[in-house]
Scaffold this active site. Structure first.
Site, PDB file in Angstrom:
ATOM      1  N   HIS A 221       0.806  -1.211   0.000  1.00  0.00           N
ATOM      2  CA  HIS A 221       0.000   0.000   0.000  1.00  0.00           C
ATOM      3  C   HIS A 221       0.851   1.278   0.000  1.00  0.00           C
ATOM      4  CE1 HIS A 221      -3.355   2.575  -0.118  1.00  0.00           C
ATOM      5  NE2 HIS A 221      -2.718   3.286   0.796  1.00  0.00           N
ATOM      6  N   TYR A 225       1.500   4.969  -2.696  1.00  0.00           N
ATOM      7  CA  TYR A 225       1.694   6.385  -2.384  1.00  0.00           C
ATOM      8  C   TYR A 225       3.092   6.854  -2.744  1.00  0.00           C
ATOM      9  CZ  TYR A 225      -2.853   6.287  -0.241  1.00  0.00           C
ATOM     10  OH  TYR A 225      -4.198   6.157  -0.040  1.00  0.00           O
ATOM     11  N   HIS A 372      -9.344   0.235 -11.395  1.00  0.00           N
ATOM     12  CA  HIS A 372      -8.976   1.236 -10.372  1.00  0.00           C
ATOM     13  C   HIS A 372      -7.515   1.658 -10.516  1.00  0.00           C
ATOM     14  CE1 HIS A 372      -8.123   2.974  -6.432  1.00  0.00           C
ATOM     15  NE2 HIS A 372      -7.287   1.990  -6.170  1.00  0.00           N
ATOM     16  N   PHE A 373      -6.606   0.679 -10.652  1.00  0.00           N
ATOM     17  CA  PHE A 373      -5.217   1.141 -10.639  1.00  0.00           C
ATOM     18  C   PHE A 373      -4.752   1.618 -12.009  1.00  0.00           C
ATOM     19  CE2 PHE A 373      -4.341  -3.577 -10.493  1.00  0.00           C
ATOM     20  CZ  PHE A 373      -3.612  -3.704 -11.664  1.00  0.00           C
ATOM     21  N   HIS A 374      -5.553   1.359 -13.039  1.00  0.00           N
ATOM     22  CA  HIS A 374      -5.200   2.017 -14.306  1.00  0.00           C
ATOM     23  C   HIS A 374      -5.659   3.474 -14.314  1.00  0.00           C
ATOM     24  CE1 HIS A 374      -3.966  -1.941 -15.626  1.00  0.00           C
ATOM     25  NE2 HIS A 374      -3.282  -1.318 -16.563  1.00  0.00           N
ATOM     26  N   ARG A 437      -9.918 -10.743 -12.301  1.00  0.00           N
ATOM     27  CA  ARG A 437      -8.650 -10.155 -12.730  1.00  0.00           C
ATOM     28  C   ARG A 437      -7.594 -11.252 -12.769  1.00  0.00           C
ATOM     29  NH1 ARG A 437      -5.757  -7.170  -7.570  1.00  0.00           N
ATOM     30  NH2 ARG A 437      -4.129  -6.909  -9.131  1.00  0.00           N
ATOM     31  N   ARG A 438      -6.393 -10.912 -13.175  1.00  0.00           N
ATOM     32  CA  ARG A 438      -5.258 -11.842 -13.236  1.00  0.00           C
ATOM     33  C   ARG A 438      -5.647 -13.132 -13.948  1.00  0.00           C
ATOM     34  NH1 ARG A 438      -5.492 -11.358  -7.447  1.00  0.00           N
ATOM     35  NH2 ARG A 438      -4.088  -9.786  -6.623  1.00  0.00           N
TER      36      ARG A 438
END
Ligand code: HAS
Ligand code: CU
Length: 547
Positions: A221, A225, A372-374, A437-438
């Site tokens: 996590h 950041y 989300h992370f794209h 996913r994956r």
């Protein structure tokens, strides 16, 4: 010692990092293109190349290599610009760090390409890679530490020669990011040394999967950041200068970075909400802490709006949104990061969904998370990094960006946004419909639910192909700015604080205090559940290779 220009030798160090980052972008992006095509069901990988092999290439090169190299290069340049030219010792540390990271990347890449390490970028046990994969990644981390200590040395030298003065904002932010990185990487280093290496080398037969994932997310996590904070550095310090405005508040910016240091680490369980073996009470506590770490992002949003509005009004804007028209839309150095900010609004909202324990049950392990992370990393952060390249590369190579290249950069931003809009929206919706996913293409025995996902997978492929075009465009710009653009002087923009802003309190640089609170929060969030994991350990698992 002090000048507005980054010293040539420091510039070379930064550029070396940027070159590796953009090579990683090309290769990792190519892997991404192949993946979205495979997931249409209409395309098969040639030869013996496996889907999970290229997925590992994609994740490792883009999430780990591109980011770490770009960030360390940018941060060295930022320190040199705001806290003075690096000493030869610090620069040497930077080069040692660079080579350790580069050699580590080469070793890891070799084993992925040899098909010995298709374990994805999170290398979850009990999937077991060749020891070389873990050794390479360990070297990347060790290299980043050497660079980090170089940065700390530079900062303390500045403090000694400038007693009683407030550190330049950008330098302060760099140090916060590296302190956070150092504390966070201890987790992954422990997992490597105590678990993955002995297990993959055959010294022990089994691995404790729960502990390995917990150590990974203790790091994983704050890792996100570590990617975000350099983008925030630009939003706080550089964008105000580019638009011709002022930093809304130096103190607010510093406080938000301190809050990131405090709350980024004790929250890893929000990636493990469906993990058996962790007491729900501790999941609840870490979810509450996750919502604490949202606050500095909301403060950032507030501060950005304030900067834009103050600037717009100083230019005569009226009404609630009159400032909007006054912003320099034709300047790619502003436009690319601004579009990144816009995307961060839905991206952050998605993060809040993920972090809500009950909603996480719906989205966990679905391709929603990939969506989300794209948005977060592959749009907000990366568009900001592209925005950095537009002035940092010409600044360091003694060139200027031409009008034509600026135009191309605007087109690049639009192409990226369109591509990501298609790809990421399709991922979010397919995820809500249950698409995992994956995972490679499958109709799961023509299950009706799986057939529902196929149209969205087509959209992912359209979006992904547009994004690959975006990668070609950014590489054209980067190569131009590095080697071909006309010679000249380009500014490294650093904003000034607005006159009416409050003074920065000295306590913000009380490192003993902030690192102390950080450690206390980590101990609070992790000690009891970790002891529980060890005392009630599940049986260990032998390694598996499914590829
Ligand atoms: Fe996340 C999963 C929760 C932020 C990256 N995240 C991931 C993974 C990655 C990732 C890579 O709680 C997958 C890992 C894996 O492989 O399994 N995430 C959050 C939360 C936030 C968040 C609460 N994530 C990020 C950022 C990332 C990132 C940033 C990369 C850079 N995420 C999760 C959770 C999971 C997760 C769960 C696990 C899911 C699962 O089940 O596996 C927050 O930090 C977000 C806060 C952000 C905001 C937005 C503030 C808006 C701003 C822009 C202002 C705009 C302006 C312009 C001024 C509240 C600052 C406006 C102009 C106009 C004209 C309007
Ligand atoms: Cu997280």
């Amino acid at each position: 010692m002090w000048s507005n220009k980054v010293d040539r030798k420091d510039g070379k160090l930064a550029m070396a990092h940027l070159y590796v980052a953009f090579i990683a972008l090309l290769l990792g992006g190519l892997a991404g293109l192949l993946q979205v095509l495979v997931r249409t069901g209409e395309f098969q990988l040639p030869g013996n190349i496996g889907y999970y092999q290229i997925l590992t290439v994609h994740g490792v090169l883009l999430a780990l290599v591109l980011t770490t190299f770009f960030i360390i290069g940018f941060q060295f340049a930022g320190l040199s610009r705001t806290a003075g030219t690096l000493s030869s010792g610090v620069r040497k540390a930077g080069w040692i760090g660079f080579w350790l990271m580069t050699i580590g990347t080469a070793i890891t890449a070799t084993f992925i390409l040899l098909n010995e390490a298709s374990v994805l970028y999170t290398f979850y046990a009990p999937l077991q890679a060749h020891p070389g994969f873990y050794i390479g990644l360990t070297l990347v981390v060790v290299g980043s530490w050497v660079s980090g200590f170089g940065m700390f040395t530079h900062y303390s030298k500045w403090k000694k020669t400038n007693k009683g003065k407030v550190t330049p904002l950008l330098s302060f932010m760099v140090i916060i990011n590296m302190v956070m990185w150092l504390v966070a990487t201890l987790g992954v280093a422990a997992a490597m040394l105590v678990q993955f290496l002995p297990w993959s080398l055959g010294f022990v037969d089994t691995i404790d999967v729960l502990v390995s994932r917990t150590l990974f997310w203790y790091f994983g996590h704050p890792l996100v950041y570590f990617w975000l904070l350099p983008a925030y550095m630009v939003w706080y310090v550089i964008i105000p200068k580019i638009i011709g405005g002022k930093i809304f508040s130096d103190a607010l910016a510093r406080l938000s970075f301190i809050l990131f240091l405090l709350f980024s680490i004790p929250v890893g369980f929000h990636h493990q909400l469906t993990e058996p073996g962790i007491d729900p009470t501790w999941k609840f506590i870490q979810v509450a802490l996750t919502f604490m770490v949202v606050i500095p992002s909301l403060m950032t949003a507030f501060s950005l709006f304030a900067t834009f509005e103050l600037y717009g009004r100083s230019k005569g804007a009226t009404g609630l949104f009159g400032w909007f028209k006054k912003l320099p839309w034709g300047d790619a150095r502003f436009f690319a990061p601004f579009v990144g900010m816009l995307f961060f609004i839905p991206a952050g909202a998605g993060g809040l969904v993920n972090a809500s324990h009950q909603l996480n049950q719906v989205v966990h392990n679905t391709i929603w998370v990939t969506g989300h992370f794209h948005l977060t990393l592959a749009t907000s952060v990366i568009l900001t990094f592209f925005g950095i390249a537009y002035w940092l590369i010409p600044h360091l190579t003694g060139r200027v960006m031409t009008k034509a290249m600026n135009k191309l950069a605007i087109v690049q931003t639009i192409v990226w946004s369109v591509g990501m809009f298609f790809m990421s929206s399709a991922m979010h919706v397919a995820g809500l419909l249950g698409a995992p996913r994956r995972s490679s293409f499958s109709t799961y025995g023509d299950a009706p639910q799986a057939l529902e996902w196929i149209p969205y997978q087509m959209f992912q492929a359209i979006g992904g192909s547009i994004l690959f075009l975006g990668i070609i465009l950014i590489l054209i710009i980067v190569i131009n700015l590095s080697f071909f653009a006309p010679k000249g002087e380009t500014d490294f923009p650093i904003g000034e604080t607005a006159e009416q802003a409050e003074k920065t309190p000295a306590i913000f640089e009380n490192w003993k205090l902030w690192i102390g609170v950080t450690i206390a929060l980590i101990l609070f969030a992790y000690t009891v559940p970790f002891i529980d994991m060890i005392q009630n350990a599940p049986p260990g698992s032998k390694g598996f290779k499914f590829w």
